[in-house]
Design a protein around this motif. Sequence first.
Motif, PDB file in Angstrom:
ATOM      1  N   ASN A 185      40.563  36.156  45.288  1.00 57.46           N
ATOM      2  CA  ASN A 185      40.251  37.588  45.291  1.00 57.46           C
ATOM      3  C   ASN A 185      40.255  38.175  43.886  1.00 57.46           C
ATOM      4  O   ASN A 185      39.525  39.136  43.599  1.00 57.46           O
ATOM      5  N   ALA A 186      41.076  37.611  43.016  1.00 63.70           N
ATOM      6  CA  ALA A 186      41.159  38.111  41.639  1.00 63.70           C
ATOM      7  C   ALA A 186      39.848  37.943  40.885  1.00 63.70           C
ATOM      8  O   ALA A 186      39.586  38.664  39.914  1.00 63.70           O
ATOM      9  N   THR A 187      38.998  37.017  41.329  1.00 67.04           N
ATOM     10  CA  THR A 187      37.707  36.834  40.653  1.00 67.04           C
ATOM     11  C   THR A 187      36.836  38.087  40.768  1.00 67.04           C
ATOM     12  O   THR A 187      35.969  38.318  39.922  1.00 67.04           O
ATOM     13  N   ILE A 188      37.074  38.901  41.784  1.00 65.19           N
ATOM     14  CA  ILE A 188      36.328  40.167  41.919  1.00 65.19           C
ATOM     15  C   ILE A 188      36.698  41.096  40.772  1.00 65.19           C
ATOM     16  O   ILE A 188      35.842  41.792  40.216  1.00 65.19           O
ATOM     17  N   THR A 206      47.032  35.022  37.155  1.00 64.50           N
ATOM     18  CA  THR A 206      46.687  35.360  35.781  1.00 64.50           C
ATOM     19  C   THR A 206      45.175  35.358  35.598  1.00 64.50           C
ATOM     20  O   THR A 206      44.424  34.821  36.429  1.00 64.50           O
ATOM     21  N   THR A 207      44.733  35.924  34.505  1.00 64.05           N
ATOM     22  CA  THR A 207      43.303  35.934  34.205  1.00 64.05           C
ATOM     23  C   THR A 207      42.775  34.516  34.062  1.00 64.05           C
ATOM     24  O   THR A 207      41.667  34.204  34.533  1.00 64.05           O
ATOM     25  N   GLU A 208      43.534  33.646  33.424  1.00 64.65           N
ATOM     26  CA  GLU A 208      43.086  32.262  33.260  1.00 64.65           C
ATOM     27  C   GLU A 208      42.962  31.568  34.608  1.00 64.65           C
ATOM     28  O   GLU A 208      42.027  30.784  34.830  1.00 64.65           O
ATOM     29  N   SER A 264      45.806  42.570  39.594  1.00 64.17           N
ATOM     30  CA  SER A 264      46.468  41.664  38.646  1.00 64.17           C
ATOM     31  C   SER A 264      45.609  41.433  37.414  1.00 64.17           C
ATOM     32  O   SER A 264      46.090  41.489  36.272  1.00 64.17           O
ATOM     33  N   VAL A 265      44.330  41.183  37.640  1.00 68.29           N
ATOM     34  CA  VAL A 265      43.417  40.931  36.524  1.00 68.29           C
ATOM     35  C   VAL A 265      43.138  42.206  35.741  1.00 68.29           C
ATOM     36  O   VAL A 265      43.137  42.201  34.500  1.00 68.29           O
ATOM     37  N   LEU A 266      42.915  43.309  36.443  1.00 67.42           N
ATOM     38  CA  LEU A 266      42.624  44.569  35.758  1.00 67.42           C
ATOM     39  C   LEU A 266      43.807  45.037  34.920  1.00 67.42           C
ATOM     40  O   LEU A 266      43.641  45.493  33.784  1.00 67.42           O
ATOM     41  N   LYS A 267      45.008  44.927  35.464  1.00 70.24           N
ATOM     42  CA  LYS A 267      46.194  45.382  34.739  1.00 70.24           C
ATOM     43  C   LYS A 267      46.467  44.522  33.504  1.00 70.24           C
ATOM     44  O   LYS A 267      46.982  45.018  32.494  1.00 70.24           O
ATOM     45  N   GLU A 268      46.124  43.249  33.583  1.00 68.51           N
ATOM     46  CA  GLU A 268      46.308  42.378  32.418  1.00 68.51           C
ATOM     47  C   GLU A 268      45.364  42.774  31.294  1.00 68.51           C
ATOM     48  O   GLU A 268      45.734  42.782  30.121  1.00 68.51           O
ATOM     49  N   ALA A 269      44.131  43.135  31.659  1.00 62.71           N
ATOM     50  CA  ALA A 269      43.142  43.522  30.646  1.00 62.71           C
ATOM     51  C   ALA A 269      43.273  44.976  30.246  1.00 62.71           C
ATOM     52  O   ALA A 269      42.979  45.349  29.102  1.00 62.71           O
ATOM     53  N   SER A 295      46.168  41.477  49.823  1.00 65.20           N
ATOM     54  CA  SER A 295      45.691  40.392  48.954  1.00 65.20           C
ATOM     55  C   SER A 295      44.513  40.815  48.088  1.00 65.20           C
ATOM     56  O   SER A 295      44.404  40.389  46.928  1.00 65.20           O
ATOM     57  N   LEU A 296      43.614  41.640  48.616  1.00 71.90           N
ATOM     58  CA  LEU A 296      42.485  42.106  47.815  1.00 71.90           C
ATOM     59  C   LEU A 296      42.982  43.013  46.697  1.00 71.90           C
ATOM     60  O   LEU A 296      42.621  42.850  45.526  1.00 71.90           O
ATOM     61  N   CYS A 297      43.817  43.957  47.056  1.00 70.18           N
ATOM     62  CA  CYS A 297      44.362  44.909  46.093  1.00 70.18           C
ATOM     63  C   CYS A 297      45.149  44.172  45.001  1.00 70.18           C
ATOM     64  O   CYS A 297      44.982  44.428  43.808  1.00 70.18           O
ATOM     65  N   SER A 298      46.003  43.257  45.402  1.00 64.91           N
ATOM     66  CA  SER A 298      46.845  42.545  44.441  1.00 64.91           C
ATOM     67  C   SER A 298      46.043  41.629  43.536  1.00 64.91           C
ATOM     68  O   SER A 298      46.312  41.542  42.334  1.00 64.91           O
ATOM     69  N   GLY A 299      45.065  40.935  44.109  1.00 71.27           N
ATOM     70  CA  GLY A 299      44.256  40.033  43.299  1.00 71.27           C
ATOM     71  C   GLY A 299      43.477  40.774  42.227  1.00 71.27           C
ATOM     72  O   GLY A 299      43.525  40.427  41.039  1.00 71.27           O
TER      73      GLY A 299
END
Length: 330
Positions: free
Chosen positions: A169-172, A23-25, A202-207, A195-199
């Motif tokens: 990776n999601a921090t990117i 998640t973003t959090e 996940s954040v981009l799709k949430e926003a 893992s890079l793609c998913s991380g």
Amino acid sequence: KLQFLYFIGGGVETPMTAPRRPTTEEAKAAQHVLKEMGIQRNPLVRCQIGGEKQIWLKLECLSEVGSFKVKGSGYAMAGVTGDVVTCSAGNMGQGVAWHAKKAGRKCIVVVPEAAPEAKLRAMDELGAVVVKVPYEKWWSVMQTEDASEYAPGHTFIHPCTSQAVLTGNATIGLEILEDLPNPPDHIYIPFGGGSLCSGIASVLKEASPNTIVHSVEPETAAGFHFKQTTGNSPAPYTPSFIDGCGSKAPLESMYPLTSTLVDRTHSVSLQDVKATMRDLFRKHHIVTEGAGACSLAAALNDPSVTGTIVCVISGGCITPSTFCEIMLEQ
């Protein structure tokens, strides 16, 4: 001269985990931890290639170990005590070894026998014990998530399925959202284990649910693209200078996640990747490995995309002689 261990034996199968979207959090918490660890934030710059296309380059090739892996491995290492082992073609091995050296821990890296010299030497210089195995044995470790045969008593940090790696990776993705005035319309991401793609996705799709996520693999190792477009697996596979992304087939434990997050898949030719590497060096003075240039190669050769485009330049770890040969090709 570097000395390596070489195993031919097989691994023991263990139950595979099922990673979920960070998640973003959770990504924000990881971002704070990485900042406290001193991990640098890499720039997002406007691309000088591509004519009228509005392309931005996320330069993870400028990371401390030359690839995005320093973030996922760093967040994973923050939650581990004791000695560690990972499975890598080179970049994840460098990330884990770099953090292990800082923490005073032992690190073992299981690598395929065709891993490039530059990455092998970098891991050795960071103090890792490098264990070379045939490709099929290496892929077995990736699939079974078990490296105990090569590193008994060590904590295994999987380069793809570890939830902490995904979150690091999601921090990117967070950085991209923070650096752009609006979320991108398209993002192109090199795809290896996912893992890079998913991380990032996940954040981009949430926003921004409308952001289109593109995965990119070399045509010689387009396992995910092949499965998504034909329903078949494994794909035809030929090793090439692009060793940091692509595979014969997607990881079974990652596929349920990656297949829902990626909107479009691409396979790019080796010649297009080489041309993009030359352009990045000439126009931006950036050294990239083959995997790092795959994202931009796909975007430049995709006439259907418009709007704001981000290309993740995932790494720059390449043997100097290979890079020079590519630069001198016409």
